[in-house]
Design a protein around this motif. Structure first.
Motif, short mmCIF file in Angstrom:
data_model
loop_
_atom_site.label_atom_id
_atom_site.label_comp_id
_atom_site.label_asym_id
_atom_site.label_seq_id
_atom_site.Cartn_x
_atom_site.Cartn_y
_atom_site.Cartn_z
N VAL A 72 0.97 5.28 0.17
CA VAL A 72 0.18 6.44 0.58
C VAL A 72 1.04 7.69 0.44
N VAL B 159 0.85 -1.19 0.00
CA VAL B 159 0.00 0.00 0.00
C VAL B 159 0.89 1.24 0.00
N LYS C 105 -4.49 13.44 -0.46
CA LYS C 105 -3.82 12.18 -0.16
C LYS C 105 -4.20 11.17 -1.22
N THR D 117 -3.81 7.12 -2.42
CA THR D 117 -3.50 5.75 -1.96
C THR D 117 -3.56 4.81 -3.15
#
Length: 373
Positions: free
Chosen positions: A51, A49, A100, A102
């Protein structure tokens, strides 16, 4: 004149934005790369993941995020990747101010091990895409891929014999005067243990449980020195899988297990060993230790670990060794234990083209096809 003014304004804007980006591009910019799971089994699916949090008004029109992880992860999307000794990734993002982003990178874990992402390199452009800014930032993510478990076939043939001998010896240590309680009957129980009164009350077969005057335990030793010049890695992985599977099955039978040998821990370069434990969650401790083992080992260190363990002879202890390399010195040590009525089992993985000679009654061969991937 208007052209001069336009050039001046353009130059001014370009210069100002360049200074702003040079001073502020990495301010309040946080990048985190983590694994979705802490532990996997070989063949399981998971994901990395990414971010990117740009916690300021200044947008980042182009930002490259570069990192490396294991080449034993099979990613679905390998468009931005280069695979050498590691899997090198270069992802491109566009992140507006106070935004943000992701992104998940799905993969399949193809081999046991201890894997990390321990650093990230970032490259960004200014608004006019003419200047480049770069920085390395710390990042730490880790994940275990636990050893594969074995079933049926050769494992069943070898282990039925071994477990039968261990269970027979283990039963000798039961103390008939130390009554612990009643439980449901299992196929491993003797009919003489059935408590018929409790069976009549419950309608299910129930057996008496007794404590033991001495607890029967198993020490498992693995030798990562195969003495093979080619394709030793395949045998080494099988050795680790055997130790993991044996540990699981001993613990399921309530038998305390410890693991030792010459496997070197990739984290601290020390010998990877796990002391005795009997709870089923002890398997996780063992599997994590096995996952961290490098594909290397020294025969001398393996023999030394056996010597140290065998200093005090204990007939309530079984020794199980998994080693592709068998020499005279090892056999002499095991012969001594065997002669003292100690339960000893030696499992020897070997390639089919080499063959196996059963030199001792406590030896078992495990055939591996050389031409199989």
């Amino acid at each position: 004149m208007p052209l001069v003014i336009a050039i001046f304004i353009a130059t001014f804007i370009y210069t100002v934005q360049h200074r702003i980006y040079r001073n502020l591009w990495d301010k309040k910019l946080n990048i985190d790369i983590s694994f979705k799971d802490d532990c996997l089994n070989v063949g399981d699916k998971s994901s990395l993941v990414e971010v990117i949090n740009n916690d300021k008004y200044l947008p980042l029109p182009v930002i490259h995020v570069k990192f490396a992880t294991s080449r034993y992860f099979k990613f679905q999307d390998e468009e931005n990747a280069v695979i050498t000794d590691r899997y090198h990734r270069n992802d491109v993002f566009s992140v507006m101010g106070n935004k943000k982003v992701t992104r998940k990178l799905d993969f399949v874990a193809t081999r046991r091990g201890f894997y990390t992402v321990d650093g990230v390199n970032i490259i960004a452009k200014d608004f006019f895409m003419t200047k480049t800014f770069a920085k390395s930032i710390p990042n730490y993510a880790e994940m275990y891929v636990l050893p594969r478990k074995l079933y049926g076939g050769q494992y069943e043939v070898i282990c039925n014999t071994m477990f039968g001998e261990i269970e027979a010896r283990r039963s000798l240590f039961e103390d008939p005067f130390f009554f612990r309680g009643i439980r449901e009957y299992s196929t491993r129980d003797s009919m003489s243990k059935i408590n018929w009164r409790a069976t009549a009350k419950t309608g299910e077969l129930m057996v008496d449980q007794y404590g033991r005057t001495a607890e029967y335990r198993v020490k498992i030793f693995l030798n990562m020195d195969t003495n093979y010049m080619v394709k030793s890695e395949k045998i080494q992985e099988l050795i680790i899988e055997l130790v993991s599977t044996l540990s699981r099955d001993f613990l399921l039978r309530g038998i305390p297990v410890m693991v030792a040998g010459n496997g070197v821990d990739i984290v601290n370069n020390d010998v990877c060993s796990v002391d005795f434990g009997s709870a089923i969650n002890h398997l996780m401790t063992i599997d994590k230790c096995l996952a961290r083992i490098k594909n290397q080992g020294e025969m001398e260190r393996f023999l030394s670990s056996i010597n140290e363990s065998a200093k005090s002879l204990d007939d309530s202890m079984a020794y199980v060794l998994v080693s592709a390399y068998v020499n005279e010195e090892l056999l002499l040590k095991l012969d001594y234990l065997y002669s003292k009525n100690i339960n000893v089992t030696l499992i020897v993985p070997y390639y089919d083209i080499i063959g196996f000679k059963k030199l001792r009654p406590y030896m078992f061969g495990w055939e591996v096809k050389l031409d199989e991937t």
